[in-house]
Design an enzyme around this catalytic site. Sequence first.
Site, PDB file in Angstrom:
ATOM      1  N   CYS A   8     131.206  90.595  77.855  1.00 26.26           N
ATOM      2  CA  CYS A   8     131.479  89.857  76.635  1.00 26.26           C
ATOM      3  C   CYS A   8     131.983  88.480  77.048  1.00 26.26           C
ATOM      4  CB  CYS A   8     132.537  90.577  75.835  1.00 26.26           C
ATOM      5  SG  CYS A   8     132.159  92.330  75.650  1.00 26.26           S
ATOM      6  N   ARG A  52     126.556  85.947  77.143  1.00 27.27           N
ATOM      7  CA  ARG A  52     127.232  87.118  77.700  1.00 27.27           C
ATOM      8  C   ARG A  52     127.130  88.334  76.789  1.00 27.27           C
ATOM      9  NH1 ARG A  52     130.506  84.970  81.751  1.00 27.27           N
ATOM     10  NH2 ARG A  52     131.495  86.963  82.033  1.00 27.27           N
ATOM     11  N   TRP A  96     129.178  92.351  73.990  1.00 24.66           N
ATOM     12  CA  TRP A  96     128.061  93.174  74.453  1.00 24.66           C
ATOM     13  C   TRP A  96     128.635  94.590  74.519  1.00 24.66           C
ATOM     14  CZ3 TRP A  96     126.899  96.380  78.667  1.00 24.66           C
ATOM     15  CH2 TRP A  96     125.552  96.730  78.780  1.00 24.66           C
ATOM     16  N   ASN A 110     136.936  91.514  77.878  1.00 25.90           N
ATOM     17  CA  ASN A 110     135.623  91.639  78.516  1.00 25.90           C
ATOM     18  C   ASN A 110     135.792  92.603  79.684  1.00 25.90           C
ATOM     19  OD1 ASN A 110     133.138  91.291  79.783  1.00 25.90           O
ATOM     20  ND2 ASN A 110     133.800  89.428  80.845  1.00 25.90           N
ATOM     21  N   GLY A 111     134.970  93.639  79.732  1.00 24.14           N
ATOM     22  CA  GLY A 111     135.059  94.584  80.851  1.00 24.14           C
ATOM     23  C   GLY A 111     135.130  96.012  80.336  1.00 24.14           C
ATOM     24  N   GLU A 150     108.193  92.365  88.723  1.00 27.29           N
ATOM     25  CA  GLU A 150     108.770  91.321  87.868  1.00 27.29           C
ATOM     26  C   GLU A 150     107.972  91.191  86.563  1.00 27.29           C
ATOM     27  OE1 GLU A 150     111.335  89.724  87.481  1.00 27.29           O
ATOM     28  OE2 GLU A 150     110.898  87.813  86.536  1.00 27.29           O
ATOM     29  N   LYS A 168     109.683  91.727  83.004  1.00 25.01           N
ATOM     30  CA  LYS A 168     109.663  90.657  82.000  1.00 25.01           C
ATOM     31  C   LYS A 168     109.058  91.173  80.698  1.00 25.01           C
ATOM     32  CE  LYS A 168     111.534  88.286  83.265  1.00 25.01           C
ATOM     33  NZ  LYS A 168     112.409  87.728  84.276  1.00 25.01           N
ATOM     34  N   GLU A 199     111.415  93.735  78.902  1.00 26.72           N
ATOM     35  CA  GLU A 199     112.692  93.267  78.360  1.00 26.72           C
ATOM     36  C   GLU A 199     112.543  92.401  77.119  1.00 26.72           C
ATOM     37  OE1 GLU A 199     113.832  89.856  81.687  1.00 26.72           O
ATOM     38  OE2 GLU A 199     115.466  90.864  80.679  1.00 26.72           O
ATOM     39  N   HIS A 249      98.833 107.746  94.502  1.00 26.01           N
ATOM     40  CA  HIS A 249      99.865 108.747  94.776  1.00 26.01           C
ATOM     41  C   HIS A 249     100.588 109.190  93.506  1.00 26.01           C
ATOM     42  CE1 HIS A 249      99.229 108.285  99.047  1.00 26.01           C
ATOM     43  NE2 HIS A 249      99.270 106.976  98.871  1.00 26.01           N
ATOM     44  N   LYS A 306     122.842  87.961  79.143  1.00 26.15           N
ATOM     45  CA  LYS A 306     122.413  87.115  80.253  1.00 26.15           C
ATOM     46  C   LYS A 306     123.230  87.378  81.509  1.00 26.15           C
ATOM     47  CE  LYS A 306     120.012  83.638  81.878  1.00 26.15           C
ATOM     48  NZ  LYS A 306     118.659  84.041  82.288  1.00 26.15           N
TER      49      LYS A 306
HETATM   50  O1  M6R Z   1     122.796  86.482  86.932  1.00 20.56           O
HETATM   51  P1  M6R Z   1     122.000  87.375  87.861  1.00 20.56           P
HETATM   52  O2  M6R Z   1     120.866  86.655  88.499  1.00 20.56           O
HETATM   53  O3  M6R Z   1     122.865  88.064  88.870  1.00 20.56           O
HETATM   54  O4  M6R Z   1     121.397  88.476  86.913  1.00 20.56           O
HETATM   55  C1  M6R Z   1     120.676  89.547  87.436  1.00 20.56           C
HETATM   56  C2  M6R Z   1     119.915  90.271  86.366  1.00 20.56           C
HETATM   57  O5  M6R Z   1     120.796  90.737  85.378  1.00 20.56           O
HETATM   58  C3  M6R Z   1     118.854  89.393  85.695  1.00 20.56           C
HETATM   59  O6  M6R Z   1     117.964  88.869  86.631  1.00 20.56           O
HETATM   60  C4  M6R Z   1     118.063  90.211  84.658  1.00 20.56           C
HETATM   61  O7  M6R Z   1     117.323  91.204  85.288  1.00 20.56           O
HETATM   62  C5  M6R Z   1     117.175  89.303  83.826  1.00 20.56           C
HETATM   63  N1  M6R Z   1     117.405  89.545  82.431  1.00 20.56           N
HETATM   64  C6  M6R Z   1     115.731  89.504  84.064  1.00 20.56           C
HETATM   65  O8  M6R Z   1     114.945  88.640  83.313  1.00 20.56           O
END
Ligand code: M6R
Length: 607
Positions: free
Chosen positions: A2, A27, A74, A98-99, A479, A483, A486, A502, A602
């Site tokens: 958060c 956050r 969050w 936060n936490g 990736e 992407k 998400e 496999h 984020k």
């Molecule tokens: O801030 P960071 O690069 O450590 O974050 C790592 C992941 O949380 C971040 O890359 C996440 O997987 C993204 N939402 C992917 O698009």
Amino acid sequence: MCGIVGIVGHTPVAPLIVDALKRLEYRGYDSAGVATIENGNLARRRAEGKLINLEKRLKSEPLDGTIGIGHTRWATHGVPNETNAHPHFSNGVAIVHNGIIENFAELREELKKDGYTFDSQTDTEVVAHLVARELARGARPVDAAFRALKRLEGAFALAIMFKGDEDLIVGARNGPPLAVGHGEGEMFLGSDAIALAPFTNSITYLEDGDWAVIRRNLIQIFDMAGEPVERKRQQSVGTSFLVDKGNHRHFMEKEIHEQPEVISHTLAHYLDFVGGQAKSFDMPFDFAKIDRLAISACGTAYLAGLVSKYWFERYARLPVDIDIASEFRYREMPLGKDSAALFVSQSGETADTLASLRYCRKAGIPIGAIVNVRESTIARESDGIFPTLAGPEIGVASTKAFTCQLSVLASLAVKAASARGKISADEEKALVRQLSEAPRYASQVLKLDKQIEKVARELSQVRHVLYLGRDTNYPLALEGALKLKEISYIHAEGYAAGELKHGPIALIDETMPVIVIAPHDRIFDKTVSNMQEVAARGGRIILITDQKGAQHATVKTMETIVLPDVPEMIAPLIYALPIQMLAYFTAVFMGTDVDQPRNLAKSVTVE
Ligand code: M6R
């Protein structure tokens, strides 16, 4: 994950807190709230959902008061509704957190026995009650907070405010970041310096175990033994401007389009294009003197690390252990004296990555970090940082940070190869030249948007997608799948193309699009064989390749996206773009919230 803010000010603080929360919305955005002291009493407004809902609420029911705390959430414990939104109150105590309070269940039982009732399902409410109980037992506010803090286990950044004291916020940090901002006759507290940038650039970062007494004209910092501690005051480079979308529909679209420029800035930071070599810059370790590099990170940053394993091993002959940080931190990896560690993180605050860093710190090996936020905790706790020059990344789905991480890693691989004597000066020159061309190729790929949008329209109709790739295209397949899922919520899996037979081949039928990432490289023919296997089972292939690949792919595809022919080393930097664009356009067709997809944040500052 958060975001928290506190202001002891001299004008009404609610609008200022909302302004700071806007900068922290990355956050979390499940709910938000603000509390102030109005006419001597605690008052709050909270709203489910994005910050805009809280703003609307404050418009119809404004809050007065020159001291206040705020929160953007969050959800960890309890669904994202108004009751679970912070600030939480208990008998004259207001708290934002936060936490995760790990011993909250046990504390909750104890407090219930003492007659405390719980309105929310959060772990945070126990902290409010603990402080209130200490007040009821006769402690003064600061002592009550300190006694309560000593009962907490887990991760927390907290701001605590007390009815009847309009000149006091207590802040505390154990894990998630917390910064104190120094003003003239006003003081601030926030999850990061960017949140405080409109008010002050004079910042003190609390360290783990620190707690602070914040008044208009005084800041005192203590450790968990209650002893005063000195922490450095520094000038933050955070900008007070909020980044906007420019002419783009979404931040993600804007950030995808910024890539040619930010890749160029990042590469130029590490490489001397004229001299054809890696520049000299401060290194936390000497590539020539290590025999093993341990890289860990999460999500997209992990996948950048995975690409780099191929580069470090191929060009520098340096063995790399690459781990997902949440695994690394507990797997008790033996680290010898000739090892070095590298952490990759856009935010520099990811809890698992930070914990992995601390594991390496205990092991006594040198630590480098690739970060986008130079003032982050990971940056501060490393022996040396390698910044990405991506600029602020606002879209939750990482795009430009990823290609900038790749740019740094590629530059480091060249540096390592040269330092270890594995490439000649001419070979170094050739690699640097190839990398210098990446921004130009990236610009060319952006022009394929119409074709990629057409493919995305098809993808938006399906429920499952498979991505395949070999070598550095394997992490790109992962990736691509990450992407897509998400931001479009379509189920997607990435596989090493050779693994298809496999297991995952059982999924193939005429409803399954299979996105194959395959430039015409040394192992292109192997991937073509895998495509044949897909085609033979009716799978619909979307091939992302180059001109040579398109000519030599002896298989019928649903669509072939043809990129420029690029040298093998820079292919990951270029092939990242079409997979980002595919996910982006698909999400737009699906009508999802592209920049703030559901359930995500984020910066992930909890385990
Ligand atoms: O801030 P960071 O690069 O450590 O974050 C790592 C992941 O949380 C971040 O890359 C996440 O997987 C993204 N939402 C992917 O698009």
